[in-house]
Design an enzyme around this catalytic site. Sequence first.
Site, PDB file in Angstrom:
ATOM      1  N   ARG A  18       8.182   4.714   1.576  1.00 13.41           N
ATOM      2  CA  ARG A  18       8.914   5.295   2.716  1.00 13.41           C
ATOM      3  C   ARG A  18       9.322   6.747   2.461  1.00 13.41           C
ATOM      4  NH1 ARG A  18      10.525  -0.126   3.024  1.00 13.41           N
ATOM      5  NH2 ARG A  18      10.150  -1.063   5.076  1.00 13.41           N
ATOM      6  N   GLY A  70       8.786  -5.080  -8.859  1.00 17.54           N
ATOM      7  CA  GLY A  70       9.618  -3.982  -9.328  1.00 17.54           C
ATOM      8  C   GLY A  70      11.105  -4.210  -9.095  1.00 17.54           C
ATOM      9  N   GLY A  97       5.283   3.852  -8.958  1.00 16.82           N
ATOM     10  CA  GLY A  97       6.015   2.583  -9.097  1.00 16.82           C
ATOM     11  C   GLY A  97       5.045   1.417  -9.056  1.00 16.82           C
ATOM     12  N   HIS A  98       4.163   1.424  -8.057  1.00 11.25           N
ATOM     13  CA  HIS A  98       3.160   0.360  -7.951  1.00 11.25           C
ATOM     14  C   HIS A  98       2.236   0.384  -9.172  1.00 11.25           C
ATOM     15  CE1 HIS A  98       3.855   1.278  -3.518  1.00 11.25           C
ATOM     16  NE2 HIS A  98       4.156  -0.008  -3.585  1.00 11.25           N
ATOM     17  N   HIS A 145       2.158   4.449  -5.142  1.00 13.16           N
ATOM     18  CA  HIS A 145       2.737   5.532  -5.936  1.00 13.16           C
ATOM     19  C   HIS A 145       2.889   5.027  -7.364  1.00 13.16           C
ATOM     20  CE1 HIS A 145       6.359   3.165  -5.526  1.00 13.16           C
ATOM     21  NE2 HIS A 145       6.287   3.257  -4.211  1.00 13.16           N
ATOM     22  N   GLY A 202       0.801  -1.219   0.000  1.00 16.16           N
ATOM     23  CA  GLY A 202       0.000   0.000   0.000  1.00 16.16           C
ATOM     24  C   GLY A 202       0.833   1.267   0.000  1.00 16.16           C
ATOM     25  N   ALA A 203       0.190   2.390   0.368  1.00 15.98           N
ATOM     26  CA  ALA A 203       0.790   3.726   0.216  1.00 15.98           C
ATOM     27  C   ALA A 203       1.295   3.835  -1.227  1.00 15.98           C
ATOM     28  CB  ALA A 203       1.900   3.975   1.232  1.00 15.98           C
TER      29      ALA A 203
HETATM   30  P1  AMP Z   1       5.977  -2.472  -1.657  1.00 13.67           P
HETATM   31  O1  AMP Z   1       4.592  -1.915  -1.531  1.00 13.67           O
HETATM   32  O2  AMP Z   1       7.051  -1.512  -1.282  1.00 13.67           O
HETATM   33  O3  AMP Z   1       6.116  -3.826  -1.005  1.00 13.67           O
HETATM   34  O4  AMP Z   1       6.190  -2.732  -3.203  1.00 13.67           O
HETATM   35  C1  AMP Z   1       5.297  -3.511  -3.955  1.00 13.67           C
HETATM   36  C2  AMP Z   1       5.895  -3.759  -5.312  1.00 13.67           C
HETATM   37  O5  AMP Z   1       6.100  -2.499  -5.956  1.00 13.67           O
HETATM   38  C3  AMP Z   1       7.259  -4.454  -5.246  1.00 13.67           C
HETATM   39  O6  AMP Z   1       7.343  -5.402  -6.284  1.00 13.67           O
HETATM   40  C4  AMP Z   1       8.211  -3.313  -5.468  1.00 13.67           C
HETATM   41  O7  AMP Z   1       9.435  -3.697  -6.025  1.00 13.67           O
HETATM   42  C5  AMP Z   1       7.431  -2.444  -6.435  1.00 13.67           C
HETATM   43  N1  AMP Z   1       7.944  -1.079  -6.401  1.00 13.67           N
HETATM   44  C6  AMP Z   1       8.133  -0.288  -5.310  1.00 13.67           C
HETATM   45  N2  AMP Z   1       8.693   0.884  -5.674  1.00 13.67           N
HETATM   46  C7  AMP Z   1       8.867   0.829  -7.015  1.00 13.67           C
HETATM   47  C8  AMP Z   1       9.416   1.730  -7.968  1.00 13.67           C
HETATM   48  N3  AMP Z   1       9.912   2.909  -7.631  1.00 13.67           N
HETATM   49  N4  AMP Z   1       9.441   1.335  -9.272  1.00 13.67           N
HETATM   50  C9  AMP Z   1       8.959   0.124  -9.638  1.00 13.67           C
HETATM   51  N5  AMP Z   1       8.438  -0.763  -8.778  1.00 13.67           N
HETATM   52  C10 AMP Z   1       8.391  -0.422  -7.476  1.00 13.67           C
END
Ligand code: AMP
Length: 282
Positions: free
Chosen positions: A189, A147, A34-35, A32, A29-30
């Site tokens: 973060r 990602g 990237g997700h 952006h 969650g949270a």
């Molecule tokens: P998280 O919510 O941080 O566990 O991330 C969920 C998914 O989003 C994971 O596969 C991460 O690698 C991917 N992710 C997080 N930040 C980015 C980013 N800046 N660019 C691409 N993928 C991302």
Amino acid sequence: MLILKTADDLKNSVPHSKDKTIGFVPTMGALHEGHLSLLRESKAQCDLTVCSIFVNPTQFNDPEDFKKYPITIDRDIELLEKEGCDVLFLPEREEIYPDGTELKERYDLGELENILEGAFRPGHFQGVCQVVDRLLTLVAPDQLFMGAKDYQQCMVIRKLLTLKERFSGIELVIAPIMRESSGLAMSSRNKRLSAEGLEKAALLSATLKSVRDQLTPGDNEFLIRDAEQYLRKGGFDKVDYIALADAVDLHAVKEWDGKEPVVILAAAFIEGVRLIDNISVS
Ligand code: AMP
């Protein structure tokens, strides 16, 4: 968008058939860009896209980090609806860990578990495998979208997919890192950083890029040491590591032959927030 909270809902509402592929985007969650880039990739490649939001307690080696993890669920739902996500899986802890969070099995990740992130975050990757194992078992996707921002995590999950017969049909798709215009890798973060912290944090990607641009065959240790100093002088409180590693198994590369695909990875703290980033050298 369907919002499902239980394993049973998921079983009853997400149809599995040979001619409808399911793409899965697990997140904490949270959300952006990237997700959302992963979501778009899944939508482009699969018939149905499932996203999950679950802040997994077992992958946080630092309880403070877990407590402070940003939660923006209403906005996340809005973003997912706007992107046309088909299903959001939003489980409570009991749904993921009906028998408690204690690790029931150890995942054999080899050296991947002990190096870089593994060395600084003991138990982290076992926790990641524990939750991804459970989520993959519940969602049973054809493709899993992750990602490159979490480079080592991608390698760990690639290994996990080989450990279980039931995961043998799942294809891991690794999507590129999405960055702010400053170069800073997007991360949930980052929301914990002040405006000044955000500005300083851009030095992490700039430093990795500079190391990549100066890399030559042979020993690059001096470049790495300089980069570490540079980050410290630029306002990073602590640098866990900067490393040159093999792009596949992440073993440390001391003498680069100029041909082996390598990646430069770093983890460092700014304003008490731990940031990671990496850059591949092709
Ligand atoms: P998280 O919510 O941080 O566990 O991330 C969920 C998914 O989003 C994971 O596969 C991460 O690698 C991917 N992710 C997080 N930040 C980015 C980013 N800046 N660019 C691409 N993928 C991302």
